[in-house]
Design an enzyme around this catalytic site. Structure first.
Site, short mmCIF file in Angstrom:
data_model
loop_
_atom_site.label_atom_id
_atom_site.label_comp_id
_atom_site.label_asym_id
_atom_site.label_seq_id
_atom_site.Cartn_x
_atom_site.Cartn_y
_atom_site.Cartn_z
N SER A 288 112.03 -18.85 15.21
CA SER A 288 113.32 -19.34 14.73
C SER A 288 114.08 -18.25 13.98
O SER A 288 113.57 -17.69 13.02
CB SER A 288 113.15 -20.51 13.75
N HIS B 69 114.04 -23.27 20.60
CA HIS B 69 113.09 -22.34 21.19
C HIS B 69 113.44 -22.25 22.68
O HIS B 69 113.46 -23.27 23.37
CB HIS B 69 111.65 -22.83 21.00
N ARG C 123 107.19 -20.03 22.44
CA ARG C 123 105.97 -20.21 21.65
C ARG C 123 105.46 -21.65 21.81
O ARG C 123 106.23 -22.59 21.76
CB ARG C 123 106.31 -19.93 20.19
N THR C 124 104.16 -21.78 22.03
CA THR C 124 103.53 -23.10 21.98
C THR C 124 102.90 -23.24 20.60
O THR C 124 102.10 -22.40 20.20
CB THR C 124 102.45 -23.22 23.09
N HIS C 125 103.32 -24.26 19.88
CA HIS C 125 102.82 -24.45 18.52
C HIS C 125 101.53 -25.29 18.51
O HIS C 125 101.33 -26.15 19.37
CB HIS C 125 103.88 -25.14 17.65
N GLU D 88 104.88 -29.07 3.99
CA GLU D 88 103.90 -29.30 2.94
C GLU D 88 104.46 -30.24 1.87
O GLU D 88 105.66 -30.33 1.65
CB GLU D 88 103.52 -27.98 2.25
N SER E 189 102.74 -21.25 12.49
CA SER E 189 102.42 -20.45 13.68
C SER E 189 101.73 -19.16 13.25
O SER E 189 101.16 -19.08 12.16
CB SER E 189 103.72 -20.12 14.44
N ASN F 280 113.83 -21.24 4.18
CA ASN F 280 113.91 -22.23 3.10
C ASN F 280 112.88 -21.88 2.05
O ASN F 280 111.87 -21.24 2.35
CB ASN F 280 113.63 -23.64 3.65
I1 8IG Z 1 111.35 -22.60 9.30
O1 8IG Z 1 108.53 -24.73 4.52
C1 8IG Z 1 109.83 -23.34 8.27
N1 8IG Z 1 108.66 -23.51 8.86
N2 8IG Z 1 104.71 -25.12 7.02
N3 8IG Z 1 106.66 -24.92 5.75
C2 8IG Z 1 106.00 -24.79 6.93
N4 8IG Z 1 106.58 -24.33 8.02
C3 8IG Z 1 107.87 -23.99 7.92
C4 8IG Z 1 108.60 -24.10 6.74
C5 8IG Z 1 107.96 -24.60 5.59
N5 8IG Z 1 109.85 -23.68 6.99
#
Ligand code: 8IG
Length: 282
Positions: A49, A81, A102-104, A203, A222, A245
């Site tokens: 991203s 994606h 990407r495969t998560h 989280e 990832s 973020n």
């Molecule tokens: I973009 O705050 C993104 N991916 N685990 N936590 C997790 N994955 C994320 C976050 C985040 N922001």
């Protein structure tokens, strides 16, 4: 009943436990060579991203292939994606394989499918694997839109791409040599330890505090499993996170996927230019 049981057409060969993932990666690499006309790639990049624009800045696109047409790849599930593999010729004649597919882990297809693109990149000849992602920042000094280098990781998935008694040294997994080169391009690049959570939920604030307490600075979903597979395949790894973020509880604002995409869009031209200049210097 699983779809592979009811409908073997379109089944992924990686899902057969007796199949060898390295052989399937070899098959995929041969398909990429014939689809792109590029026999070998020198370097591979997975663009997460916010990093997608880099593919246009790196060089001249030789060919673009829908990832789902290549053996072992999984059709992309996430908005934002792109789901393609692109072969780019760099100014100096090297070729980069751009993985926009990407495969998560949270898609639930198993770790073999998560790391297939990385194993395929190695099978195309790539010696350097650049893994990028959008992630949450734990350090309060970081601001959304800021790229950081990954210095190490903590794999919180309770899984591994390695099968059986395969013991791989992960000291210096995120190459010091490559990080130093990246900092010659942008000396202000900070770095931190990436914690891979399973997701897809973000989280809780308590989990972010746990990640901080055990030495993490970045939270994401990832990269760590991919980095392990890259090392197993003999590649040197460089990792970048775009902090889109602040992690939950670090900022008073709640997290939203729309904000994550927006931060990515705003930062994209800047970090894509940075990435292209780093690749040219490798
Ligand atoms: I973009 O705050 C993104 N991916 N685990 N936590 C997790 N994955 C994320 C976050 C985040 N922001």
């Amino acid at each position: 009943m699983s779809s592979t049981t009811t409908n073997p057409v379109g089944a992924n060969p990686l899902d057969d436990p007796s199949a060898d993932p390295a052989e399937i990666a070899q098959t995929a690499a041969a398909e990429i060579a014939s689809a792109t006309g590029v026999a070998r790639h020198d370097i591979a990049l997975t663009l997460g991203s916010g990093w997608g624009k880099a593919s246009e800045l790196l060089g001249e696109t030789v060919a673009e292939v829908p990832a789902a047409e290549i053996t072992g790849f999984t059709a992309s599930a996430v908005v934002g994606h792109s789901g393609t593999l692109r072969s780019v010729r760099l100014a100096d004649g090297r070729h980069a394989l751009i993985i926009g597919a990407r495969t998560h882990y949270y898609e639930g297809h198993g770790v073999r499918r998560v790391v297939h693109s990385v194993r395929t990149a190695a099978a195309t000849g790539a010696k350097i694997m650049i893994l990028t992602n959008g992630a949450g920042g734990i350090r309060e000094s970081w601001t959304p839109g800021q790229p950081v280098l990954i210095s190490d990781h903590i794999n919180l998935t309770a899984d591994s791409p390695l099968e059986g008694a395969t013991f791989i040294d992960l000291t210096d997994l995120y190459s010091k040599r490559l990080r130093d080169i990246a900092r010659t391009i942008d000396p202000s690049l900070d770095e931190g330890v990436y914690c891979q959570f399973r997701g897809p939920h973000y989280e809780t604030p308590a989990e972010v505090q746990m990640a901080k307490a055990i030495g993490g600075h970045i939270v994401g979903m990832s990269t760590s499993l991919e980095a392990i597979a890259a090392r197993q395949s003999g590649m040197e790894v460089l990792g970048f996170s775009l902090i889109t973020n602040l992690a939950a509880g670090i900022s008073p604002e709640p997290l939203s996927h729309a904000e994550v995409l927006e931060a990515g869009r705003t930062a994209e031209p800047v970090i894509s230019d940075l990435l292209a200049r780093v690749v040219a210097a490798l």
